[in-house]
Design an enzyme around this catalytic site. Sequence first.
Site, PDB file in Angstrom:
ATOM      1  N   ARG A   3      30.325  65.316  45.011  1.00  0.00           N
ATOM      2  CA  ARG A   3      31.495  66.208  45.069  1.00  0.00           C
ATOM      3  C   ARG A   3      32.753  65.394  45.372  1.00  0.00           C
ATOM      4  NH1 ARG A   3      29.823  71.350  44.455  1.00  0.00           N
ATOM      5  NH2 ARG A   3      27.618  71.657  44.935  1.00  0.00           N
ATOM      6  N   ASP A   4      33.832  65.748  44.677  1.00  0.00           N
ATOM      7  CA  ASP A   4      35.112  65.073  44.894  1.00  0.00           C
ATOM      8  C   ASP A   4      35.601  65.369  46.314  1.00  0.00           C
ATOM      9  OD1 ASP A   4      37.476  63.950  42.720  1.00  0.00           O
ATOM     10  OD2 ASP A   4      38.116  64.554  44.739  1.00  0.00           O
ATOM     11  N   ILE A   5      36.137  64.343  46.953  1.00  0.00           N
ATOM     12  CA  ILE A   5      36.599  64.491  48.340  1.00  0.00           C
ATOM     13  C   ILE A   5      37.843  65.385  48.416  1.00  0.00           C
ATOM     14  CG2 ILE A   5      38.212  62.527  48.491  1.00  0.00           C
ATOM     15  CD1 ILE A   5      36.694  61.714  51.085  1.00  0.00           C
ATOM     16  N   ASN A  28      39.857  60.007  33.024  1.00  0.00           N
ATOM     17  CA  ASN A  28      41.186  59.396  32.997  1.00  0.00           C
ATOM     18  C   ASN A  28      41.052  57.898  32.748  1.00  0.00           C
ATOM     19  OD1 ASN A  28      42.435  61.862  33.664  1.00  0.00           O
ATOM     20  ND2 ASN A  28      42.059  61.523  35.843  1.00  0.00           N
ATOM     21  N   GLU A  41      42.812  56.534  39.168  1.00  0.00           N
ATOM     22  CA  GLU A  41      43.056  55.970  40.508  1.00  0.00           C
ATOM     23  C   GLU A  41      41.929  55.057  40.951  1.00  0.00           C
ATOM     24  OE1 GLU A  41      43.697  59.384  42.957  1.00  0.00           O
ATOM     25  OE2 GLU A  41      45.699  59.749  42.133  1.00  0.00           O
ATOM     26  N   VAL A  42      40.713  55.400  40.573  1.00  0.00           N
ATOM     27  CA  VAL A  42      39.552  54.591  40.982  1.00  0.00           C
ATOM     28  C   VAL A  42      39.008  53.908  39.734  1.00  0.00           C
ATOM     29  CG1 VAL A  42      37.266  54.611  42.034  1.00  0.00           C
ATOM     30  CG2 VAL A  42      39.032  56.188  42.871  1.00  0.00           C
ATOM     31  N   HIS A  55      34.552  57.532  35.753  1.00  0.00           N
ATOM     32  CA  HIS A  55      33.984  58.761  36.303  1.00  0.00           C
ATOM     33  C   HIS A  55      34.397  59.938  35.430  1.00  0.00           C
ATOM     34  CE1 HIS A  55      37.715  57.573  38.310  1.00  0.00           C
ATOM     35  NE2 HIS A  55      38.066  58.852  38.284  1.00  0.00           N
ATOM     36  N   HIS A  93      35.132  63.816  35.588  1.00  0.00           N
ATOM     37  CA  HIS A  93      35.380  64.960  36.475  1.00  0.00           C
ATOM     38  C   HIS A  93      34.731  66.187  35.851  1.00  0.00           C
ATOM     39  CE1 HIS A  93      38.822  63.219  38.895  1.00  0.00           C
ATOM     40  NE2 HIS A  93      38.905  62.443  37.838  1.00  0.00           N
TER      41      HIS A  93
HETATM   42  P1  5GP Z   1      40.963  59.536  39.055  1.00  0.00           P
HETATM   43  O1  5GP Z   1      42.370  59.902  39.387  1.00  0.00           O
HETATM   44  O2  5GP Z   1      40.691  58.057  39.209  1.00  0.00           O
HETATM   45  O3  5GP Z   1      40.496  60.083  37.734  1.00  0.00           O
HETATM   46  O4  5GP Z   1      40.071  60.301  40.106  1.00  0.00           O
HETATM   47  C1  5GP Z   1      39.552  59.728  41.263  1.00  0.00           C
HETATM   48  C2  5GP Z   1      38.931  60.862  42.057  1.00  0.00           C
HETATM   49  O5  5GP Z   1      38.116  60.296  43.053  1.00  0.00           O
HETATM   50  C3  5GP Z   1      39.953  61.750  42.745  1.00  0.00           C
HETATM   51  O6  5GP Z   1      39.774  63.098  42.319  1.00  0.00           O
HETATM   52  C4  5GP Z   1      39.661  61.548  44.227  1.00  0.00           C
HETATM   53  O7  5GP Z   1      39.821  62.733  44.977  1.00  0.00           O
HETATM   54  C5  5GP Z   1      38.221  61.071  44.224  1.00  0.00           C
HETATM   55  N1  5GP Z   1      37.873  60.175  45.327  1.00  0.00           N
HETATM   56  C6  5GP Z   1      38.568  59.064  45.708  1.00  0.00           C
HETATM   57  N2  5GP Z   1      37.958  58.468  46.751  1.00  0.00           N
HETATM   58  C7  5GP Z   1      36.855  59.222  47.037  1.00  0.00           C
HETATM   59  C8  5GP Z   1      35.821  59.095  48.014  1.00  0.00           C
HETATM   60  O8  5GP Z   1      35.789  58.187  48.845  1.00  0.00           O
HETATM   61  N3  5GP Z   1      34.840  60.037  47.996  1.00  0.00           N
HETATM   62  C9  5GP Z   1      34.838  61.068  47.079  1.00  0.00           C
HETATM   63  N4  5GP Z   1      33.823  61.940  47.168  1.00  0.00           N
HETATM   64  N5  5GP Z   1      35.793  61.211  46.148  1.00  0.00           N
HETATM   65  C10 5GP Z   1      36.792  60.293  46.119  1.00  0.00           C
END
Ligand code: 5GP
Length: 116
Positions: free
Chosen positions: A30-32, A88, A96-97, A101, A103
Site C-alpha cells: 500500500r502506498d504510504i 510515471n 519520484e522513486v 512501480h 500505481h
Molecule cells: P512516483 O511519483 O514515483 O510515481 O510514486 C512514488 C510513490 O511511492 C508515491 O505515491 C509515494 O507516496 C510512494 N512512496 C514513497 N516512499 C514510500 C515508502 O517508503 N513506503 C510506501 N509504502 N510508499 C512510498
Amino acid sequence: MAEETIFSKIIRREIPADIVYQDDLVTAFRDINPRAPSHMLIIPNKLIPTVNDIEADDEAAMGRMFTVARKLAEEEGIAENGYRLIMNCNNHGGQEVYHIHMHLLGGRPLGPLLLG
Ligand code: 5GP
C-alpha cells in the site's frame, strides 16, 4: 549499477510496509500517501530504475505486474467499478522513486486522466 531506493528495502522487508502480495518476481504494497481509498504499488523485485530501462528479459516480471494488479483489484472489491493503473517515467512523468512501480488506484471515481 543503478542506486537502490527505499523500495529495495521494502522488498527485503528491512523496513515496514503494508505488503499485500509477494512472489519471485514482484512485490505489492500500500502506498504510504494514498491518493484514493485503494492505492497500491506493484513493483518488480529486480531494480529497474525507469520504464526506459526495461529489457526483453524483464517481460515476465512486467506481465506478472498486470496479473497481480488484476488479482489485487478483485480482492480489494474495486474490479467491477473500475480502477486506474499508472506508471510515471522520469521528470516530466512525475516519477519520484527510481524503481519502477505500477500505481493501482480505485475505490472512488477518479475523474479525468491526469491526477494533477
Ligand atoms: P512516483 O511519483 O514515483 O510515481 O510514486 C512514488 C510513490 O511511492 C508515491 O505515491 C509515494 O507516496 C510512494 N512512496 C514513497 N516512499 C514510500 C515508502 O517508503 N513506503 C510506501 N509504502 N510508499 C512510498
